[in-house]
Design a protein around this motif. Structure first.
Motif, short mmCIF file in Angstrom:
data_model
loop_
_atom_site.label_atom_id
_atom_site.label_comp_id
_atom_site.label_asym_id
_atom_site.label_seq_id
_atom_site.Cartn_x
_atom_site.Cartn_y
_atom_site.Cartn_z
N GLU B 17 0.86 -1.08 -0.08
CA GLU B 17 -0.08 -0.04 -0.04
C GLU B 17 0.79 1.19 0.08
OE1 GLU B 17 -2.45 -1.03 3.22
OE2 GLU B 17 -4.04 -1.93 2.02
N VAL B 43 -1.45 -5.09 -0.36
CA VAL B 43 -1.47 -5.70 1.07
C VAL B 43 -0.41 -4.76 1.86
CG1 VAL B 43 -1.80 -8.09 0.27
CG2 VAL B 43 0.68 -7.12 0.39
N PRO B 44 -0.55 -4.65 3.01
CA PRO B 44 0.44 -3.74 3.73
C PRO B 44 1.74 -3.85 3.60
CG PRO B 44 -1.26 -4.55 5.23
CD PRO B 44 -1.32 -5.60 4.18
N CYS B 45 2.41 -5.11 3.65
CA CYS B 45 4.06 -5.30 3.35
C CYS B 45 4.08 -6.54 2.58
CB CYS B 45 4.35 -5.44 5.01
SG CYS B 45 6.15 -5.88 4.70
N SER B 47 6.09 -8.81 2.93
CA SER B 47 6.60 -9.94 3.74
C SER B 47 5.30 -10.73 4.44
CB SER B 47 7.52 -9.50 4.63
OG SER B 47 7.21 -8.63 5.43
N GLY B 48 4.00 -10.16 4.25
CA GLY B 48 3.05 -10.70 4.86
C GLY B 48 2.27 -11.32 4.03
N ILE B 49 2.67 -11.89 2.57
CA ILE B 49 1.98 -12.46 1.73
C ILE B 49 1.95 -14.17 1.75
CG2 ILE B 49 1.74 -13.12 -0.74
CD1 ILE B 49 3.00 -10.37 -1.35
N ASP B 73 13.12 0.06 1.23
CA ASP B 73 12.19 1.30 1.76
C ASP B 73 11.24 0.92 2.95
OD1 ASP B 73 13.66 2.87 0.11
OD2 ASP B 73 12.21 2.82 -1.39
N CYS B 74 10.90 -0.32 2.96
CA CYS B 74 9.80 -0.93 4.08
C CYS B 74 9.88 -0.18 5.22
CB CYS B 74 10.00 -2.41 4.09
SG CYS B 74 8.60 -2.89 5.18
N TYR B 76 8.31 -1.36 7.88
CA TYR B 76 8.12 -2.16 8.79
C TYR B 76 9.57 -2.73 9.47
CZ TYR B 76 3.20 -1.71 7.75
OH TYR B 76 2.06 -1.31 7.60
N GLY B 77 10.49 -2.47 8.74
CA GLY B 77 11.65 -3.02 9.26
C GLY B 77 12.73 -3.48 8.31
N GLU B 78 13.81 -3.64 8.46
CA GLU B 78 14.89 -3.89 7.44
C GLU B 78 14.93 -5.34 6.80
OE1 GLU B 78 18.25 -2.96 9.70
OE2 GLU B 78 17.97 -1.00 9.43
N THR B 79 14.18 -6.32 7.58
CA THR B 79 13.98 -7.77 7.43
C THR B 79 13.07 -8.11 6.31
OG1 THR B 79 12.65 -8.00 9.32
CG2 THR B 79 14.76 -8.61 9.81
N CYS B 80 12.42 -7.13 5.90
CA CYS B 80 11.41 -7.19 4.89
C CYS B 80 11.94 -7.80 3.64
CB CYS B 80 10.72 -5.87 4.69
SG CYS B 80 9.56 -5.84 3.32
N LYS B 83 12.72 -11.55 4.28
CA LYS B 83 11.28 -12.34 4.44
C LYS B 83 10.71 -12.59 3.10
CE LYS B 83 11.14 -11.50 9.37
NZ LYS B 83 10.83 -10.48 10.38
N PHE D 609 8.53 -6.43 15.83
CA PHE D 609 8.29 -5.41 16.94
C PHE D 609 8.11 -6.00 18.30
CE2 PHE D 609 6.46 -3.93 12.94
CZ PHE D 609 7.06 -2.80 12.70
N GLY D 634 1.92 -8.10 8.96
CA GLY D 634 1.41 -9.36 8.54
C GLY D 634 2.85 -10.21 8.19
N MET D 635 3.95 -10.00 8.69
CA MET D 635 5.12 -10.56 8.46
C MET D 635 5.00 -11.87 9.43
SD MET D 635 8.62 -8.44 8.84
CE MET D 635 8.68 -6.64 7.98
N PRO D 638 2.98 -15.75 6.89
CA PRO D 638 3.34 -16.76 6.02
C PRO D 638 4.29 -17.61 7.01
CG PRO D 638 4.48 -14.57 5.37
CD PRO D 638 3.51 -14.38 6.73
N TYR D 650 -7.41 -8.54 5.92
CA TYR D 650 -6.72 -9.21 4.96
C TYR D 650 -6.75 -10.69 5.20
CZ TYR D 650 -4.80 -4.68 3.65
OH TYR D 650 -4.88 -3.14 3.22
#
Lengths: 433, 137, 92, 667, 381
Positions: B17, B43-45, B47-49, B73-74, B76-80, B83, D609, D634-635, D638, D650
């Motif tokens: 988004e 979706v928000p991020c 890494s949540g798919i 650029d995420c 929610y954090g560098e690990t995006c 992940k 977090f 949502g991390m 999955p 979602y």
């Protein structure tokens, strides 16, 4: 416009909708204060929204700026006037200022414009695009730039032939040539000045040939060429459209130089030049980039590592300031300098020269106040009267300064300074209540 | 040579988004064309798919799935990035098991103004999918 | 005075003198646009080649080409053998 | 399941309808399950249409709303507001982007564009059918902030918060406030001394009733999260009840037989076990350094307020937010680094500043009168990992040559030191006449207006020499004199030397060696080991730990102005967490299916977090989501091996129905 | 290894250097200098050596002599460190370094010495005339001119001239030899073939007479206007006038100091007028320039600059007056003016030629000559 709207009250007046002014406005609004944000330009976002990527993280500037800008423009407690200027500010009492603000006509009803650009397609007039530093043209009916906020058309009345084509094309009938300047008398409790800086005008150093030699450009012009919304869709030298392969950066153009009245260091030029060099190495893998410097000032968090990274990528750093630039017939440029390491004068040929122009004050700074005088420093930046303990404080109680209006600063420092200004403004309002 | 039945592959794009969806928007703004059989779900991020969503898309008839990831650029954090990469490799595993060509899932980091990059990626993905479809059929 | 929405330009036209330079600029652009598009009909060209054909300075040619590209009249083609100059062509 | 859905398809004055046949779209979706009414409109965002929508929703009691128009980035908020005005929960509205992602992107293919628009609207309808009303998560937030560290940044932040009407607890580990600034004499840009600045701030603090100052206090435990932190603070007693008579105090100090190195003067002098740093030190009570005290009782005999019966206390403090301003340590050169610890007259910049402050008529160090001072820059900064002494001949063996191996790996520039040392040299020259200052630099970085100071120093006749990192200056002994030599790049790399009475190592800033409080809160550190902000430009004073902000040099090297700016920014941010007494959070969060979950911990690992922890539900151990921390990224979804996690709005059902709708015509 | 000496800077200030400590070594000065090239880059290097006080390097450097003071470096110096004025003061300093008598240093750094010496030498001339002058006849020649040779017989004056010229040559040549030792002999291990001393002599001569380096010394502003610098033209005019006059006085005094009044086209009068015009125009030009301080090169004046200009001005004026009085038959004014003329001329030459400003006329071409020698020798190795 109704009479009562022309006279409104807000908690704070923020002058300047750049990244510092925007951050300050947002901080205050998020804590429940009403803010009026005045921007001279047609879009908020200041200089930052036009940049390519930003050091030292190389994240894309527009990507950072646009979410912030949309947050600002959507905030219910923030009112934004673009294309507007503060004419003067009058102190009415200890805790009250009255500001005289003029909003210039845009000739477009902002609320109705959908940003569809049909007027732009219809307009027959092409003039040089100030947002692309004249590298391309734009229409007289135009949306300032693709990520402008508000993304609303405007009519450049100075260049308009009043042919009416835009008005016929507009589906929402939002173009309105009857618009006139509107004046507002606004009462506020505190004022934050975030008028930003100007870039040094390199025409003042004739020996660098800016203006005469088409292939001598400023770093801001290069910044546009590297940005995602760039004018040429690739990096080209403006003299003849050649893909440059020997580029030179002339650092301290208009900084650390008493001969043009600016002895201070601009604090950002080293880093933005190193950044551009890295981006250029990416965009033009075959190109050589040379940075001519006096001292490299990579002092901030992650800056030194960024400088090391540029050296590792093959950016050529030469200690020695450029003395003279002359043009060859093919548009290439000869740079004369002393290679301080080698202790000898040298000449080098480059096909594109970028002047890393410095930071100078915005002359608007001094002009706002009628019955109070705002103290300026010797370089016409706003004087921080209690620099160590209250860095946002100015010589007028209740008036605070954010960002580069008080002196050269990079983006992180500007944002921190905006935080300081909004903080002091809020505690000022609360403690006066 | 017979005309291929469909001129474009059907691609499902998962965008995010705040980062990649604005880039896809801007592609439209700049009138950069890509096949109209490309559909986006934001979706928000990235890494949540869930892999099952991706598999579902193939099962329902999509030729390809493209993940327009946040990259560095995420918010929610560098690990995006890492992940999202793991999701892709796990999905590849499932695809192999289900005998779906793993190359039908692609991922690229799309920054919020990377419209050109997006269109380029989609066009080349479309080309690949068309080719593999015509050879497999 | 009631002004018809959609025809407000007429209102301002009565009040405002259009400077000669603005009209000149419009003519100029229209002329150069035609010149460049005409020249490009002969084939794809670099900035230098267009400059030679039209007599316009190279930096002006680049400016107009990029403007024409922005509004969809021209597009960038391939690059020359030296990887120095792009060819420009009329947009299909 | 929503079953009375209103769908509005926008022409956008031709922007959409020129390429997408909106009437065709309307008729294609009109019969979709749950669609109650479908309309096209010239401008969905116009005031008239918005009013029409509100009317429609209210009169028809619609339970879902779909608007197909431009990008949600432009008008999501607009139509959410429309829904709310019609008393429809805003999460029952779904947006379909058919301008930027359809009509404009596919203006070359009208049929394709129309087909795509139909699928996108259907997918939006599919989603809205499953949509639920959601309310923002509201958590209480205690209107109080703990500021940790009473240096200039912490003090300034505390004052600011207090002025914003927010109660503050200011926690300082030392017995005196002021941090590093109290150790400096005259400060750059103002002619104020560090002591004066600290005094000003201290006066401001004690005049504010809503600041509680705890000195000798350390946070030993923490629990809770944003809005509701509990800090356990352990205080060390001063062993003195009140200020005794100043004359007596001095006698008591004189009587103390213990002498330990004085840390306030960076160990160049000694102090007693009963001490204060300087006569006006705040708080004005002296303190007994119990670790070094021999309990001889001499002081007690003279000063009646000495009280060894005092005991440390544990107090619990409840706050909504925490502001960290724990500062920095000056770099300590390793043994032998540029002769440090090897030659008697090699000291660090902080020591030099104290030396200038405590000397009066003439500058003396260890009894020697100082005339020629060599300053060696970038000690402990801009180090290249593993680069050893580059000139092979010099070894530590003969004792006459200091090895200058740069063994550290502080690659960053410490930012403040160039200005600081130049300012110190200027002030020293002003105070003690006839000094010769020699600066062995790596390139001067007096950025911004600080450049004026460099110019002033040059005009004063200070000598600047420069080398690169691979060829640093060398400190060595020659006939008993300490010499410094350098291959000066500004003189054609000619080797030049200076006899130095004093060598000052210009040491940079390093993170606090004792950083237990940082570890307590699990504040992440950057590559340079300073605390890391979330985003340098977007969120420069926030940490990934919600509710904890950082300010000053604990985040990275900064000068006083920069520290204070960041402190004020952090104060604003911390204030915004607590100012309303409650926090509204987005309801889009992860939800655990307690039946499926059997706690493997993978989701907790994936969460950036720390929002997930193990909870017990009845007898079962399952994952629990802390709603006030979850950001809804949502991390965790999955990674769950049993697919027990869904994200609100979602969920699998919603996503899969959208995919199904998009794929509808494919089979 | 060289040792830094901060005292040197203070010393140099006595020779007129100002503000050079402000230099932050950006190299702008060297880059804008039209005479600086890859072999000889200046002035930054000289500024740097002066700041560090590396005397040995400075004493062995030719670079100050290669600078003709266009002032570009100072105009564009971002730190206002006035490198051009530093180069000027280094030339004064080097003049005193080459001078083995130590008098040069005293004359530059002490006003008492400067003016004391002038007065002392003037008094010698006065005394000579008081005691040894010829009859002050009021009788005029047939052409109506003053019989100057009766009052001051040219043969006796010529003897004085020769003594003076001998002294000047001795001091100047020995100083030049000293310069040679410091510069050329400093290059240890460099063997200079004898032949080179003759082949490279060409440069000495050509640079002495044309000062062509000077003609390349341009500002960005004058470059646009003229093919060569106007400053060089005037300076060359002055220099040629001075050289002609010097030669006539020292070697052809009998021909020059005549009682005849020739037609103005006669070489004696023509050359005299040319030389006088050169001197007058030059002196007035430099006077005005130094007063107006408009050009960078004229902005800063050491006390010795003024002394020199004043002495030269008085010499020229009195010379002109002697001529006017003589041809118009005014005996007493002729005699008195003549005495004053010599009272100024003698100290001027004695001070300026070997020890002070005018020595640059010799040092500059020699510097180029020595540079050529060293370069050629290095090449031949």
């Amino acid at each position: 416009m109704t009479e009562e709207k022309k006279k409104a009250s807000y908690d704070a007046l923020v002058i300047g909708g750049g990244i510092a002014g925007g951050e300050a406005a947002l901080n205050m609004a998020n804590n429940g204060f009403t803010v009026l944000l005045i921007e001279k330009d047609l879009s908020i976002g200041g200089k930052m929204i036009h940049l390519s990527k930003v050091f030292p993280t190389l994240d894309c500037s527009a990507c950072i700026t646009t979410p912030k800008v949309s947050e600002i423009s959507r905030h219910p407690l923030i009112t934004i006037y673009t294309g507007s200027e503060v004419r003067n500010i009058n102190r009415l009492s200890d805790t009250l200022f009255e500001a005289d603000i003029i909003k210039h006509p845009r000739y477009v009803t902002e609320e109705d414009c959908t940003g569809c650009q049909l007027c732009e397609q219809a307009c027959p007039v092409v003039v040089s695009d100030q947002y692309q530093f004249g590298f391309v043209g734009r229409k007289a009916a135009y949306i300032p730039f693709s990520i402008a906020s508000p993304r609303v058309a405007a009519i450049d009345i100075e260049n308009c032939t009043l042919c009416g084509a835009c008005e016929k094309a507009c589906p929402t009938k939002c173009i309105d040539f009857t618009q006139q300047s509107i004046e507002y008398l606004v009462r506020v409790k505190t004022v934050i000045i975030a008028t930003g800086f100007n870039l040094f005008d390199p025409l003042k150093i004739p020996r660098f040939g800016y203006g005469r030699y088409k292939n001598v450009i400023t770093a801001m012009e290069m910044e546009r060429q590297l940005a995602p919304t760039r004018p040429f869709n690739t990096v080209l030298r403006p003299g003849d459209g050649k893909v440059p392969d020997r580029l030179a950066y002339v650092l301290c153009t208009g900084s650390r130089d008493v001969t043009i009245g600016n002895p201070i260091c601009s604090q950002i030029c080293c880093m933005y030049s190193i950044k551009q060099a890295q981006l250029l190495m990416g965009a033009l893998p075959m190109a050589d980039v040379t940075i001519y410097y006096i001292n490299i000032r990579s002092f901030g968090k992650g800056f030194e590592e960024f400088y090391d990274q540029a050296k590792g990528m093959g950016v050529n750093f030469v200690k020695g300031k450029i003395g003279l630039i002359s043009e060859k017939e093919n548009g290439n440029l000869i740079l004369r300098y002393e290679d301080v390491n080698a202790n000898t004068v040298k000449e080098a040929e480059h096909d594109l020269v970028i002047l890393a122009t410095g930071v100078v004050s915005n002359p608007d700074n001094a002009s706002f106040f009628t019955n109070n005088s705002l103290k300026l420093d010797p370089f016409s930046f706003i004087c921080q009267t209690d620099m160590l303990a209250s860095p946002a404080r100015t010589s007028i109680e209740g008036v605070f300064v954010a960002g580069t209006a008080s002196g050269p600063m990079d983006i992180p420092d500007s944002i921190l300074s905006a935080g300081a200004a909004s903080s002091e403004a809020m505690s000022y309002i609360i403690s006066k209540q | 040579m017979s005309l291929p039945e469909k001129r474009n592959a059907r691609i499902l794009v998962f965008s995010t988004e705040k980062i990649s969806d604005p880039a896809i928007d801007m592609a439209g703004l700049l009138k950069l064309h890509y096949p109209p059989t490309v559909y986006t779900i934001a979706v928000p991020c990235s890494s949540g798919i869930k892999p099952r969503w991706i598999i579902r898309a193939y099962e329902k008839g999509f030729d390809g799935v493209f993940i327009a990831a946040d990259g560095s650029d995420c918010t929610y954090g560098e690990t995006c990035t890492e992940k999202t990469g793991q999701i892709v490799s796990r999905t590849h595993q499932i695809m192999k098991e289900k005998k779906i060509d793993p190359a039908r899932l692609r991922m690229a980091a799309i920054c919020s103004v990377c419209s050109e990059a997006f269109v380029k990626q989609i066009k080349s993905f479309n080309q690949y999918l068309l080719q593999s479809l015509s050879t497999s059929s | 005075m009631e002004i018809e929405k959609g025809k407000t330009y007429k209102y301002l036209k009565e009040k405002r003198e259009i400077p000669e330079s603005v009209k000149e600029n419009l003519k100029n652009y229209t002329r150069i646009k035609r010149t460049i598009l005409d020249v490009l009909k002969e084939g794809d060209m670099t900035v230098g080649q267009i400059s030679e054909k039209t007599g316009l300075p190279r930096h002006d040619v680049l400016y107009y080409l990029m403007t024409l590209a922005k509004y969809g009249f021209v597009q960038t083609g391939g690059i020359d053998d030296m990887d120095e100059y792009f060819y420009y062509k009329i947009k299909a | 399941m929503n079953s009375k859905i209103g769908v509005y398809i926008c022409h956008c004055g031709g922007n959409i309808s020129d390429y997408v046949n909106v009437e065709e779209v309307k008729s294609a979706i009109a019969d979709e399950e749950g669609v109650f009414l479908a309309k096209t409109t010239m401008f969905a965002c116009s005031d008239a249409t918005q009013k029409e929508m509100v009317e429609d929703i209210k009169t028809n009691e619609l339970d879902g709303l779909v608007v197909a128009s431009c990008s949600p980035k432009l008008h999501l908020v607009t139509f959410r507001a429309v829904a709310e005005r019609a008393e429809l929960n805003k999460y029952n509205y779904v947006h379909a982007n058919i301008r930027e992602q359809v009509s404009w992107a596919h203006s070359d293919d009208k049929a394709g564009a129309t087909a795509k628009a139909i699928q996108l609207v259907k997918s939006a309808i599919a989603k809205v059918r499953l949509a639920h009303s959601l309310d923002p998560i509201v958590i209480p937030s205690k209107k109080a902030v703990a500021v940790i560290g009473a240096g200039v940044a912490g003090m300034r932040a505390a004052i600011e918060l207090a002025d914003m009407d927010c109660p503050v607890t200011l926690i300082e580990r030392e017995h005196f406030v002021g941090g590093r600034v109290s150790q400096w004499d005259i400060l750059f840009t103002t002619n104020q001394t560090g002591k004066e600045l600290v005094t000003r701030l201290y006066d401001a603090i004690i005049s504010r009733e809503n600041i509680t100052l705890l000195t000798g206090a350390e946070v030993v435990a923490s629990s809770g999260s944003i809005g509701d932190y509990t800090l356990r603070v352990k205080t060390t007693p001063r062993y003195i009840n009140e200020m005794c008579d100043p004359g007596n105090l001095q006698k008591a100090i004189d009587a103390c037989p213990v002498e330990v190195p004085d840390e306030f003067n960076f160990n160049i002098t000694a102090r007693k076990a009963i001490y204060h740093n300087f006569p006006s030190e705040y708080p004005q009570y002296p303190v007994i350094d119990i670790k070094n005290c021999t309990r001889c009782g001499e002081c007690e005999k003279i000063c009646k307020s000495v009280d060894f019966s005092q005991e440390g206390k544990l107090v619990d403090i409840k706050v909504g937010s925490i502001l960290m301003a724990t500062g920095f340590d000056p770099y300590t050169p390793s043994d032998g680094e540029f002769g440090y610890g090897q030659f008697g007259n090699v000291i660090t910049l902080p020591q030099f500043k104290r030396l200038v402050d405590i000397n009066d008529a003439t500058l003396k160090y260890r009894g020697q009168v100082i005339k020629n001072i060599a300053y060696i820059y970038c000690v402990g900064s801009r180090q290249i990992e593993g680069s050893e002494s580059s000139t092979g001949e010099e070894t530590r063996g003969d004792g006459n040559i200091a090895s200058h191996d740069i063994s550290g790996d502080n690659r960053y520039c410490s930012r403040y030191c160039c200005t600081s040392v130049i300012h110190a040299a200027i002030e020293a020259s002003r105070k003690f006449h006839g000094l010769n200052n020699y600066h062995f630099t790596r390139g001067i970085r007096t950025y911004g207006k600080q450049e004026l100071l460099y110019s002033e120093s040059l005009k004063n006749g200070d000598i600047y020499l420069q080398s690169y990192e691979d060829d640093p200056p060398v400190v060595y002994l020659e006939n008993g004199d300490t010499m410094v030599k350098i291959n000066d790049i500004m003189t054609g790399r000619q080797e030049v030397s200076v006899k130095a009475d004093l060598v000052v190592l210009v040491t940079g800033m390093v993170p606090r060696a004792d950083n237990s409080v940082g570890s307590l809160f699990k504040i992440p550190k950057g590559r340079d080991n300073f605390f890391n902000e979330i985003h340098m430009k977007l969120r420069p004073v926030e940490t990934v730990i919600d509710g904890i902000t950082i300010a000053g040099a604990c985040q990275g090297p900064k000068n006083i102005t920069e520290s204070v700016s960041s402190a004020l920014s952090a104060a604003t941010k911390s204030f915004s967490y607590v100012s309303k007494g409650e926090l509204e959070l987005e309801p889009i969060i992860a939800v655990i299916d307690g039946d499926l979950c059997s706690w493997c911990g993978l989701c907790a690992e994936a969460c950036p977090f720390d929002a997930i922890s193990m909870v017990t539900k009845g007898t079962k151990e399952i994952a629990g989501i802390n709603n006030s921390i979850c950001k809804g990224c949502g991390m965790c979804l999955p990674v769950c091996p049993v697919n027990a996690i869904n994200l609100t709005a979602y969920s699998d059902r919603e996503l899969e129905s959208m995919i199904d709708a998009l794929a509808e015509q494919m089979k | 290894m060289a040792s830094i000496d901060t005292q040197f800077g203070n010393d140099l200030k006595k020779f007129g250097a100002i503000d050079f400590n402000a230099c932050y070594n950006c190299g702008t000065c060297t880059a804008v200098c039209s005479l600086s090239d890859e072999q000889n880059s200046f002035p930054r290097e000289m500024v740097r050596l002066s700041v560090l006080g590396l005397r040995d390097n400075i004493n062995a450097s030719l670079k100050p002599w290669l600078c003709y003071y266009c002032g570009q470096c100072t105009t564009h110096c971002p730190q206002d460190a006035k490198p051009a004025e530093l180069m000027m003061s280094l030339r004064r300093y080097l003049t005193s370094v080459y001078d083995w008598t130590g008098l040069g240093r005293k004359l530059y750094t002490s006003k008492v010495w400067e003016f004391g010496t002038i007065i002392f030498l003037s008094l010698i001339i006065l005394a000579l005339f008081v005691f040894f002058h010829g009859p002050m006849t009021t009788e005029l020649t047939d052409q109506g001119g003053v019989k100057l040779n009766t009052f001051a017989p040219w043969k006796q004056v010529e003897i004085g001239d020769w003594i003076m010229a001998g002294l000047l040559s001795f001091f100047l040549l020995s100083n030049i030899f000293n310069m040679y030792l410091k510069i050329v002999r400093k290059e240890r291990g460099l063997k200079i073939p004898l032949k080179l001393y003759f082949t490279e002599l060409y440069y000495l001569v050509i640079h002495f007479f044309t000062q062509k380096q000077f003609s390349k010394c341009d500002t960005l502003e004058t470059k646009k206007k003229f093919a060569f610098s106007s400053y060089w033209v005037i300076h060359w005019f002055l220099m040629s006038g001075y050289v002609i006059m010097f030669i006539m006085i020292v070697f052809f005094l009998g021909w020059f100091q005549t009682d005849n009044i020739y037609h103005w086209t006669h070489p004696q009068r023509f050359l005299g007028y040319y030389a006088t015009a050169g001197l007058t125009v030059g002196v007035i030009y430099f006077f005005i320039a130094r007063i107006r301080k408009k050009d960078e090169k004229s902005r800063h004046s050491h006390v010795t600059d003024w002394t020199f200009l004043v002495l030269l001005f008085i010499t020229t004026i009195t010379g002109i007056l002697v001529h006017i009085f003589r041809v118009n038959g005014m005996p007493y004014p002729t005699y008195y003016t003549y005495v004053i003329h010599l009272m100024v001329l003698f100290p001027m030459l004695m001070i300026e030629v070997p020890f002070s400003k005018w020595s640059h006329l010799a040092y500059r071409p020699f510097a180029i000559y020595f540079d050529r020698l060293v370069q050629a020798a290095k090449k031949s190795v």
